[in-house]
Write a protein that holds these residues in place. Structure first.
Motif, PDB file in Angstrom:
ATOM      1  N   CYS A   1     -20.374  -4.992 -14.574  1.00 56.12           N
ATOM      2  CA  CYS A   1     -19.574  -6.120 -14.066  1.00 56.12           C
ATOM      3  C   CYS A   1     -18.086  -6.022 -14.392  1.00 56.12           C
ATOM      4  O   CYS A   1     -17.265  -6.594 -13.676  1.00 56.12           O
ATOM      5  CB  CYS A   1     -20.139  -7.438 -14.568  1.00 56.12           C
TER       6      CYS A   1
ATOM      7  N   GLN B   1     -27.838  -0.784 -13.526  1.00 52.99           N
ATOM      8  CA  GLN B   1     -27.828  -2.242 -13.356  1.00 52.99           C
ATOM      9  C   GLN B   1     -27.545  -2.631 -11.905  1.00 52.99           C
ATOM     10  O   GLN B   1     -26.855  -1.899 -11.184  1.00 52.99           O
ATOM     11  CB  GLN B   1     -26.739  -2.880 -14.227  1.00 52.99           C
TER      12      GLN B   1
ATOM     13  N   GLU C   1     -25.790  -5.867 -10.414  1.00 51.12           N
ATOM     14  CA  GLU C   1     -25.133  -7.088 -10.890  1.00 51.12           C
ATOM     15  C   GLU C   1     -24.352  -7.747  -9.754  1.00 51.12           C
ATOM     16  O   GLU C   1     -23.709  -7.074  -8.947  1.00 51.12           O
ATOM     17  CB  GLU C   1     -24.177  -6.781 -12.038  1.00 51.12           C
TER      18      GLU C   1
ATOM     19  N   TYR D   1     -19.723 -13.625 -24.310  1.00 54.11           N
ATOM     20  CA  TYR D   1     -19.023 -14.080 -23.105  1.00 54.11           C
ATOM     21  C   TYR D   1     -19.662 -15.319 -22.460  1.00 54.11           C
ATOM     22  O   TYR D   1     -19.128 -15.876 -21.523  1.00 54.11           O
ATOM     23  CB  TYR D   1     -18.987 -12.948 -22.067  1.00 54.11           C
TER      24      TYR D   1
END
Ligand code: GAP
Length: 434
Positions: free
Chosen positions: A141, A188, A190, A238
């Protein structure tokens, strides 16, 4: 679990990496069927998250990025680290939350725990010094956040909108384990959804529901899927809120996907560290400054490898005594996988391999189909044995070319799940299978 691991190797889904050299710390290679199945999983995710929506676009950022990104994101600080203990006797290291008081290898006692950062370090260029240090990305990301402005401007997007990406990520996990569940190199899928802060809660619920439905639609049963609201004190550095989607693996309930409200953590930090204004200017506000804000991010993040494990675990079935009236009373394996994810869609089987006319016709059928779908040609063994081999890998349809085919230009199509057979004209085959 052991059955899944050996099945995956035997049938060409997943091999231990570097096996002839004794393997290499939790790395795995995807074989011919594994690679097809992974591609199908990624295609299913991509089409659900981008093609099916006009407000999400894709990118493919590089794995190596400016190391300042990882300072800004917080990954180089204590937040992205495991607590590690070391055995005083054998000096083996373990994640503190994975062991009790004694070393599982030699029974020794542990040192106090220490933080161990998970970023994988490398060097860029010919000199290996501090100035050339770079990192393999730990999550895909960040490549999205640093391209937020590029994407918004080039595609003329207005908040709310999303950016999706599929790609490799790396973490120096201390205790990689459970086959492909926790590895150091993984992939991943995302999606980052940028929205006004006031709408973040609403979109969180929307995306959580949408992601759960994705699994249900692809055949994961409700009883094997649940959500887990991550308690505040366990949230990643985060996150304002996180819900894990968990699957009931052979070794227990485990996270396969995280849906996160990352607030303005990423955009505001990249703004601060890069000096680039990453605020969004709401065009509907009369005064530009009054309408400037950092969009909040709702993230959906899932591992390709963990989803593959999930779909394999769900689909793998052992049927004692076999299936159907001609069962040989032996245990049969059926990979009861969604047809969109099945690595092989169709197989062409000449009834006998010593009749040149039947073989020639079967080859023609094979050539007709292979351009449009993943197709196998198999002529060895009895038809029953071949069907069983195909059921094992989840092949959706098996096509038999027999003596009648030479007369009527038709073939028998057998369905994996119902085992029902249907006669279909060769010139109608593509349409029928589609
Ligand atoms: N960008 C947010 C993020 O990376 P995460 O919860 O650390 O969040 C998201 O990871 C997903 O990535 C996990 O749910 C899992 O499917 C996958 N994943 C994370 N670490 C992994 C590992 N070591 N091996 C395999 N998959 C992993």
């Amino acid at each position: 679990m052991q059955k899944l691991v050996s099945f995956s190797k035997r049938r060409g889904f997943i091999f231990p990496s570097s096996e002839i050299y004794g393997g290499f710390g939790s790395c795995y290679d995807y074989g011919p069927l594994g690679v097809e199945m992974r591609k199908n999983i990624k295609d299913a995710w991509w089409s659900s998250m981008t093609r099916g929506k006009d407000d999400i676009v894709g990118i493919d950022a590089s794995i190596l990025m400016n190391p300042k990104i990882w300072e800004a994101s917080g990954h180089l600080s204590a937040g992205f680290a495991d607590e590690l203990v070391e055995c005083k006797k054998c000096h083996h290291r373990f994640r503190e939350d994975f062991v009790k008081d004694k070393c599982p290898d030699c029974g020794g006692s542990f040192t106090k725990s220490k933080k161990f950062n998970l970023m994988m370090k490398t060097f860029v260029g010919p000199v290996e010094d501090d100035a050339s240090v770079a990192y393999l990305r730990a999550e895909t990301c960040q490549g999205i956040y640093v391209n937020f402005k590029n994407v918004m401007q080039s595609m003329r997007k207005k908040v709310p909108f999303g950016i999706a990406q599929i790609g490799k990520a790396f973490r120096n996990e201390i205790n990689p384990k459970d086959f492909i569940f926790r590895t150091r190199e993984f992939e991943q899928m995302e999606m980052q959804w940028f929205c006004p802060p006031k709408d973040a809660d609403k979109f969180f619920e929307y995306w959580l529901k949408k992601r759960l439905n994705w699994y249900y639609d692809l055949g994961i049963s409700k009883k094997n899927l649940r959500t887990y609201e991550v308690p505040k004190k366990e949230l990643a550095h985060y996150a304002k809120r996180a819900v894990d989607i968990e699957y009931k693996f052979p070794f227990g309930w485990k996270e396969i996907e995280g849906v996160h409200n990352r607030g303005d953590w990423d955009l505001s930090n990249h703004d601060k560290h890069s000096g680039e204004d990453l605020k969004y200017e709401d065009p509907s506000c009369a005064k530009a400054t009054a309408g400037k804000y950092y969009p909040y991010v709702i993230e959906t993040s899932v591992g390709v490898d963990r989803s593959m494990f999930t779909f394999l675990a769900e689909a793998y079935q052992e049927i004692e005594g076999g299936r159907g009236k001609n069962a040989k009373k032996e245990m049969e394996i059926v990979l009861n996988i969604d047809k969109r994810l099945a690595p092989v869609k169709v197989a062409v089987l000449p009834l006998v391999k010593n009749n040149p006319e039947i073989v020639k016709k079967a080859r023609q059928v094979y050539d007709l189909l292979r351009a449009d779908m993943v197709c196998l040609y198999d002529e060895s063994g009895s038809i029953g044995r071949r069907y069983r081999r195909l059921d094992e890998i989840g092949c959706v349809s098996a096509i038999t070319v027999d003596f009648d085919s030479l007369e009527d230009d038709s073939v028998t199509v057998r369905d994996r799940d119902t085992m029902k057979q249907k006669r279909v004209k060769i010139d109608k085959l593509l349409e029928f299978l589609s």
